[in-house]
Scaffold this active site. Sequence first.
Site, PDB file in Angstrom:
ATOM      1  NE  ARG A  18      -3.830  -2.264   0.263  1.00 36.66           N
ATOM      2  CZ  ARG A  18      -4.444  -2.904  -0.727  1.00 36.66           C
ATOM      3  NH1 ARG A  18      -4.109  -2.651  -1.985  1.00 36.66           N
ATOM      4  NH2 ARG A  18      -5.393  -3.769  -0.476  1.00 36.66           N
ATOM      5  CG  ASP A  60      -2.530  -8.414  -8.065  1.00 35.82           C
ATOM      6  OD1 ASP A  60      -3.249  -9.323  -8.478  1.00 35.82           O
ATOM      7  OD2 ASP A  60      -2.510  -8.032  -6.889  1.00 35.82           O
ATOM      8  CG  ASP A 101      -4.465 -11.124  -3.170  1.00 35.15           C
ATOM      9  OD1 ASP A 101      -3.864 -10.021  -3.210  1.00 35.15           O
ATOM     10  OD2 ASP A 101      -5.565 -11.304  -3.724  1.00 35.15           O
ATOM     11  N   GLY A 139     -10.568  -7.802  -0.742  1.00 39.48           N
ATOM     12  CA  GLY A 139      -9.256  -8.123  -0.176  1.00 39.48           C
ATOM     13  C   GLY A 139      -9.264  -8.377   1.306  1.00 39.48           C
TER      14      GLY A 139
END
Lengths: 314, 463
Positions: free
Chosen positions: B68, B156, B337, B356
């Site tokens: 992030r 992605d 992930d 997510g």
Amino acid sequence: MSWKRKHLLDIESLTADEIHTVLDTARAFKAVSARAIKKVPALRGKTVVNLFIEPSTRTRISFELAAQRLTADIVNFTAEASSLKKGETLKDTARNLEALNADIIIIRHSATGAPHFLARFLNASVINAGDGAHEHPTQALLDTFTILEKKGRIAGLNVTILGDILYSRVARSNIWALLKLGARVTLCGPATLVPKVFEQMGCRVSYNVEEAIADADIINLLRIQHERQRQTMFPSLNEYISLFGLNRKRLALIKPDALIMHPGPINRGVEIDSEIADCHRSVILEQVTNGLAVRMAVLFLVNGGKGPQEIGAA
Amino acid sequence: MNSLLLAGGRVIDPASRFDAVADLLVSDGKIAAIGEGASAQKFADLERVDVSGLVVCPGLIDLHVHLREPGQSAKETIATGTAAAARGGFTSIVCMPNTSPTIDNPGTVVLIHEKAEREGLVNVYVTGAISKNIDGKEMAPIGSLKQAGVVAITDDGHCVQDNELMRRALEYAKMFDLPVMDHCQDYSLVTDGVMHEGYWSTALGLRGWPAAGEEMIVARNILLAELTGTRVHCQHLSTAGSVQLLREARKRGVPISGEACPHHFVLTDAAIAGSEKFWATDGQGIFGSGSGSAPMCPAWPSYDTNFKMNPPLRSARDREAILEGLVDGTLEILGSDHAPHCDYEKEVEFDYAPFGITGLETELALSLMQLYHTKRLGLADLIAKFTVAPARLLGLPKGVLRPGADGDVTVFDPDREWTFEREQTASKSYNSPFYGWWLRGKAVMTVVGGKVVWREREAEVTV
């Protein structure tokens, strides 16, 4: 029979007994509505909020009137006028309403599961007035109420739900309620809107409208939910009308005592020919009347009412 | 400095097929010796850690992590993301390029490398975008990204829809021996789906994301890998059809590979209907008979957004196929992930929540439970999917315990029983569906370049 739930989130989680409790309570309230003075003090001093994040007229008005008949204070809150457009989350909005001591929050939302989400953190009771394509429990309750009133029973009846099932919360709530009460449910419409996977819920799926309506005791028509639909579900409205619309020719095939229902709003000339909507077999307006009694019952029950035995005193 | 003797553990190094009780010496940040050569060391200041009864393996690698940074530091930072990795037993992680700005330029790569050097607890490898701004329209400066040090390219979180662009990107990347990883999602099939299309999406009234929406792109990637000769790695595969496509293609010798994430081989779409429905259906016997007698039915509500991820949780049949793919080697790599999101972003209507979940701190345990404790895979085969396999795919000088290699070591207890609690989380975010879950298997020490970056405290060791 005794009601214990604080919320009404969906039909799927209710037992047949609980559904009967609501229907019996609604019957008692319907009698109240026939009196000269239609108001009872059951919810006096209580605050009910109509939290409508998706536009609605008939459901909102029906709940509003139901709350008024029970002497509750009711506030209407619609998305257009809300802070949601200013970026406030639904959670914050609902907690603000609760901070104003709302006792019951009725929510209509285009996002599936929103009432379940609210019920997790609110102390107030939550009533689902329609969440996305998931459920519309009071519609199914008023539909079964109407069927019961007209036919005297639900068990063993053949109910055909015709139209856009995939995107319909009315269909899902009706399927659960009817199956729990012992009816046989047939779904019919274009394959794109009535996927076979519905068979796993316990329904029959048919793509032949003549066959689907032939044995039906009840034909429940659903409109095409254009607002929820992806683009390519069927070629044209005209083709839909010719394949699945309820017209006079098809009407001739149905049982003479079959009822025609529709949750509204009706698209005359699409799912139903205009004259059929107004024919003697149509109970569409009675559904609306019954909706008021059913919603009074639901408000009464989630507020702590136990069942119809208490209505006489109310 | 950065030296350590790990004494008496079961040392497993899949790359060299070593599996025996042995001492392991890390000296000056490098693996110095294994076995007798290690035991003979008598440095006065050498820290000696008794790891008997524990597994000592090459530092684990997670090739699929969203750190992030830059731009989304409310969700996670390089500092907190690498701390979560260390806690989960990971010594190297590979971060995805869907940051803000995206990693489609060398400057952002350099920024992340510098920040990771300063603040990171574990090694951070960077992937670059396939397309500029990850919008699938124009090729990103792949050569410059390579020069800046990216280990692979991927869009992605997004997927290049234009087959011509994908084909050219594959040809171009081959010049630099840069692996291409792909998030397989056909937008026209998936449209606005929020969960797997099947019974549960129908019953719950949520929009479906059909399995074919993934398989379509897996098939595309197989064809393009054949056409261009470039290795394509399909990320976080979730469907039975994807596994089958991959299995057949690999048999033909197509340069294609795939990875699996624990949530896809533990959970199913029934979980979105709430814990009661899940445990009554697909949750039954998920960890096999090896799960012991511990209570294993944590509760969660329906429409819990911590069960919303992309690709979505699939059916029980898909879950089984993923497990089979891991067992027969069709899927060589495990990854998390790890996709942190803020509470306030997740605490919204299911439709509106971002996709997510976090995963770095639970993936080792969940993998051990579903693969090792159920006797589907041996420990060495499982460890290979977290070490040598991702290292080979990305050409990383990691994943082995050979003398002279970097001193990255993970020590874990495959049998440790513990419950994952919110308070233990090192990640900045809490969007995990596994809080309150009884787990089996836990990293107890994470060593990066000879330095212990995480060690379980004594209080936590005694369960």
